[in-house]
Design a protein around this motif. Sequence first.
Motif, PDB file in Angstrom:
ATOM      1  N   ASP A   6      -3.436 -17.652  -2.045  1.00 43.19           N
ATOM      2  CA  ASP A   6      -3.588 -18.330  -3.338  1.00 43.19           C
ATOM      3  C   ASP A   6      -4.160 -17.348  -4.355  1.00 43.19           C
ATOM      4  O   ASP A   6      -5.174 -16.694  -4.108  1.00 43.19           O
ATOM      5  N   THR A   7      -3.483 -17.193  -5.471  1.00 45.20           N
ATOM      6  CA  THR A   7      -3.978 -16.330  -6.543  1.00 45.20           C
ATOM      7  C   THR A   7      -4.588 -17.219  -7.624  1.00 45.20           C
ATOM      8  O   THR A   7      -4.028 -18.271  -7.957  1.00 45.20           O
ATOM      9  N   PRO A   8      -5.744 -16.820  -8.151  1.00 46.63           N
ATOM     10  CA  PRO A   8      -6.382 -17.644  -9.176  1.00 46.63           C
ATOM     11  C   PRO A   8      -5.500 -17.775 -10.419  1.00 46.63           C
ATOM     12  O   PRO A   8      -4.917 -16.793 -10.883  1.00 46.63           O
ATOM     13  N   ARG A   9      -5.386 -18.963 -10.893  1.00 47.16           N
ATOM     14  CA  ARG A   9      -4.565 -19.205 -12.074  1.00 47.16           C
ATOM     15  C   ARG A   9      -5.390 -18.943 -13.332  1.00 47.16           C
ATOM     16  O   ARG A   9      -6.523 -19.380 -13.446  1.00 47.16           O
ATOM     17  N   ARG A  10      -4.784 -18.190 -14.252  1.00 46.88           N
ATOM     18  CA  ARG A  10      -5.461 -17.897 -15.498  1.00 46.88           C
ATOM     19  C   ARG A  10      -5.466 -19.145 -16.375  1.00 46.88           C
ATOM     20  O   ARG A  10      -4.484 -19.881 -16.449  1.00 46.88           O
ATOM     21  N   ALA A  11      -6.594 -19.385 -17.016  1.00 48.38           N
ATOM     22  CA  ALA A  11      -6.687 -20.540 -17.915  1.00 48.38           C
ATOM     23  C   ALA A  11      -5.657 -20.394 -19.025  1.00 48.38           C
ATOM     24  O   ALA A  11      -5.440 -19.289 -19.537  1.00 48.38           O
ATOM     25  N   PRO A  12      -4.987 -21.478 -19.373  1.00 56.38           N
ATOM     26  CA  PRO A  12      -3.960 -21.373 -20.412  1.00 56.38           C
ATOM     27  C   PRO A  12      -4.557 -20.919 -21.734  1.00 56.38           C
ATOM     28  O   PRO A  12      -5.700 -21.227 -22.074  1.00 56.38           O
ATOM     29  N   LEU A  13      -3.766 -20.151 -22.457  1.00 59.68           N
ATOM     30  CA  LEU A  13      -4.201 -19.648 -23.759  1.00 59.68           C
ATOM     31  C   LEU A  13      -4.244 -20.800 -24.760  1.00 59.68           C
ATOM     32  O   LEU A  13      -3.427 -21.720 -24.714  1.00 59.68           O
ATOM     33  N   SER A  14      -5.213 -20.753 -25.658  1.00 60.55           N
ATOM     34  CA  SER A  14      -5.334 -21.765 -26.706  1.00 60.55           C
ATOM     35  C   SER A  14      -5.738 -21.068 -27.989  1.00 60.55           C
ATOM     36  O   SER A  14      -6.182 -19.911 -27.973  1.00 60.55           O
TER      37      SER A  14
END
Length: 231
Positions: A6-14
């Motif tokens: 499992d690779t950490p998911r980057r927080a979506p850009l806002s």
Amino acid sequence: MAEQLDTPRRAPLSREKVLQAAVVLADRAGLEALSMRKLAQDLGVVPMALYKHVAHKEELLDGMVDVVVGEIDPPAGGTDWQSAVRQRILSARRALLRHPWAAQVIESRAAPTPAVLAYLDSTIGMFRRGGFSIDLTHHVMHAMGSRILGFSQELFADPPPTDPAVQAAMARELAGRFPYVAELAVAAAHVEDSVVGSGCDDQFEFEFALDLLLDGIAALHRQGWSSTPGG
């Protein structure tokens, strides 16, 4: 079958994340280092990803101003107009001192950003609720100028040369041609890294001028001053 890691998911850009990162970049490296490409690198995205949230660099700068203005404390309640205005302006100054590039950007905007307009509206409201006429309030805002937002354009803004021999030569020339300017320069207190000139205490000079203005404004208010004769 090999296990998938499992690779950490980057927080979506806002938009908020983009603006906050831009403020951090300008704080760290200066306004001249700010570019959409460099900002994208800091965020770990391709430059085109930024344009979903800010249309261009000018919109980015507008948003950065709003982030800084958003750090200003809300108006103090349960106090007189003069104390409330003073506290708000000094809070604005603290915000701009945390972000030294912000004053330059505010001055460069063709029109006030929404957050700046909200701040100005709130400040005008403090005067109006304090019993000021719209006439006096109008002239007060002109008199306060950029000091309302926590900064001011100084008359003696150029730092002197650091070479003592050059300083001495300039002082002699100044005294011969402009004796009162020289007298004032010699009398000024010296504090390093001041924008006011050869070492004047920035914070002291700012608060001195602010209090001078507020005391004068209070006197006009008590007199029922009007710009129209007999008004």
